[in-house]
Write a protein that holds these residues in place. Sequence first.
Motif, PDB file in Angstrom:
ATOM      1  N   THR A 295       0.827  -1.206   0.000  1.00 49.16           N
ATOM      2  CA  THR A 295       0.000   0.000   0.000  1.00 49.16           C
ATOM      3  C   THR A 295       0.858   1.252   0.000  1.00 49.16           C
ATOM      4  N   TRP A 296       1.934   1.234   0.791  1.00 55.32           N
ATOM      5  CA  TRP A 296       2.771   2.434   0.871  1.00 55.32           C
ATOM      6  C   TRP A 296       3.716   2.574  -0.313  1.00 55.32           C
ATOM      7  N   ILE A 297       4.048   1.483  -0.994  1.00 55.01           N
ATOM      8  CA  ILE A 297       4.735   1.617  -2.277  1.00 55.01           C
ATOM      9  C   ILE A 297       3.825   2.349  -3.254  1.00 55.01           C
ATOM     10  N   MET A 370      -7.401   2.986  -5.341  1.00 54.65           N
ATOM     11  CA  MET A 370      -6.188   3.788  -5.461  1.00 54.65           C
ATOM     12  C   MET A 370      -5.444   3.477  -6.755  1.00 54.65           C
ATOM     13  N   ALA A 371      -5.332   2.186  -7.084  1.00 55.20           N
ATOM     14  CA  ALA A 371      -4.656   1.789  -8.321  1.00 55.20           C
ATOM     15  C   ALA A 371      -5.372   2.357  -9.545  1.00 55.20           C
ATOM     16  N   ALA A 474       3.160   4.669 -12.085  1.00 55.41           N
ATOM     17  CA  ALA A 474       2.844   3.354 -12.658  1.00 55.41           C
ATOM     18  C   ALA A 474       3.229   2.240 -11.686  1.00 55.41           C
ATOM     19  N   VAL A 475       4.413   2.364 -11.076  1.00 56.99           N
ATOM     20  CA  VAL A 475       4.833   1.381 -10.068  1.00 56.99           C
ATOM     21  C   VAL A 475       3.862   1.394  -8.888  1.00 56.99           C
ATOM     22  N   GLY A 476       3.445   2.593  -8.481  1.00 59.07           N
ATOM     23  CA  GLY A 476       2.493   2.706  -7.382  1.00 59.07           C
ATOM     24  C   GLY A 476       1.171   2.036  -7.682  1.00 59.07           C
ATOM     25  N   ALA A 477       0.686   2.176  -8.914  1.00 55.94           N
ATOM     26  CA  ALA A 477      -0.589   1.561  -9.297  1.00 55.94           C
ATOM     27  C   ALA A 477      -0.501   0.037  -9.236  1.00 55.94           C
ATOM     28  N   ILE A 478       0.604  -0.519  -9.713  1.00 57.23           N
ATOM     29  CA  ILE A 478       0.780  -1.983  -9.697  1.00 57.23           C
ATOM     30  C   ILE A 478       0.836  -2.495  -8.259  1.00 57.23           C
ATOM     31  N   ALA A 479       1.606  -1.806  -7.396  1.00 58.33           N
ATOM     32  CA  ALA A 479       1.724  -2.235  -6.003  1.00 58.33           C
ATOM     33  C   ALA A 479       0.385  -2.149  -5.283  1.00 58.33           C
ATOM     34  N   ALA A 480      -0.363  -1.063  -5.522  1.00 62.25           N
ATOM     35  CA  ALA A 480      -1.656  -0.901  -4.861  1.00 62.25           C
ATOM     36  C   ALA A 480      -2.638  -1.982  -5.298  1.00 62.25           C
ATOM     37  N   LEU A 481      -2.648  -2.310  -6.574  1.00 60.04           N
ATOM     38  CA  LEU A 481      -3.543  -3.360  -7.058  1.00 60.04           C
ATOM     39  C   LEU A 481      -3.201  -4.707  -6.426  1.00 60.04           C
TER      40      LEU A 481
END
Length: 503
Positions: A295-297, A370-371, A474-481
């Motif tokens: 989530t925090w990534i 969020m993602a 983009a990295v944040g979206a992948i981690a959140a998903l």
Amino acid sequence: MPISEAERHRGGGRSSTSRPAARAKVPLRQLLKVASVACGIQFGWALQLSLLTPYVQELGIPHAWASIIWLCGPLSGLLVQPLVGHLSDRCSSRFGRRRPFIVGGSTLIAVAVLLIGHSADIGWLFGDRGDSKPRAIAVFVFGFWILDVANNMTQGPCRALLADLTGNDHRRTRVANAYFSLFMAIGNIFGYATGSFSGWYKILPFTVTSACNADCANLKSAFYIDIVFISITTFISISAAKEVPLGSRVRSTPFAEEGPEHSGQSEEAFLWELFGTFRYFSGTIWIILFVTALTWIGWFPFLLFDTDWMGREIYGGKPNEGQNYNVGVRMGALGLMLNSVVLGITSVLMEKLCRKWGAGFVWGLSDVLMALCFLVMLIISFVAKNMDYIGFDLPPDGIVIAALIIFTILGVPLAITYSVPYALISTRIEALGLGQGLSLGVLNLAIVIPQVVVSVGSGPWDQLFGGGNSPAFAVGAIAALAGGLIAVLAIPRSSAQKPRAII
């Protein structure tokens, strides 16, 4: 009789069927007052998140290295928050266990923001002239790092204090954390509103100096207001807490702990105890920590670069080049204020949502939302880049409105991130008897380690792909998903957990 593994570690021989004396429930209004300190802390965080990444670039630090400045937050969090949690679990001050650390951290926050706000003036005093501001940068970085240490020093004991008040009452723990999240939202609203206003230098004209222009004076003025906020909310919180010093035998208060069971073996080394807690964690606790990390990534690139994204990729500006960038930063602060309004509304509804659907399911859905928001931000960036206004004019209203809507919607998952993981951990840790301060410090490790990765990697990573913020998003979206899917599928619906027992 079966003895919990945590009890055996502490040398306890109590029967698993024995029960401590019932603790009187703390009134909800008292929980509300204690949680109010989050308003003052978050006011400063809002200014920090919305204004300091742009400001550090105006001082002359390139965008690719701006995220490195933020390394202190996660690095100090690796040690400061667990250490402060450990010490506050054992603090025998006559003022209580948590309150001395809250007051000390709040005082340090005030000192840090004074350094940051006056960094340009101090640099000028020691010889900075023109566009070269190495001394101002050094003072800014020092103050910034002190601010992050102070924030970590303050937030852990605040959370632990609420956990002390609610004990193993899962519902009241969620309510207390929802209150904390609500006051974070209120602090954000005032902080982002303060950061979005461009006329503070007119109200406080003495803030404008030879070294400090209007934008710098606005920042300085905002931090003066921050000091007032943190002073008021800290006083309200510590006055309402009414802690009893550790070791007191008075049983009419929820702070009357039973000595060794709650304070642990003080002779143990801190790091050994910190990592020694890991062996008692169930699979569910490890899942919560893993989802927290993912989530925090997801969140950290947004928190680092939200207003910078608005200034660069929506308004097409650059620091110290025209007014588009500064206008975009202020518009980003306005979006974050709207985000905080939604955060506050969601915080009020948090208990009902978690009771109806389960905390893990609510958390998972919020990460998926969020993602999706980050994905839409990438689309907006692509559309804006291919329009012909960049470098010549302000963006079309449709682009700005779309960006503001995304900022606003993100208030829902942010409220859940600020509340649900802490409630899930604190109710499970309570059953293990490891100490709330230390245990919430362990949860903080799952937050700060991803932040270190993002701080080190996002700036150079963005620069590698053209200097924008889209790769980090983009990295944040992948981690959140990924975190959302794991939370939905793997975190049990029930918030209760029994300690593991061995024969």
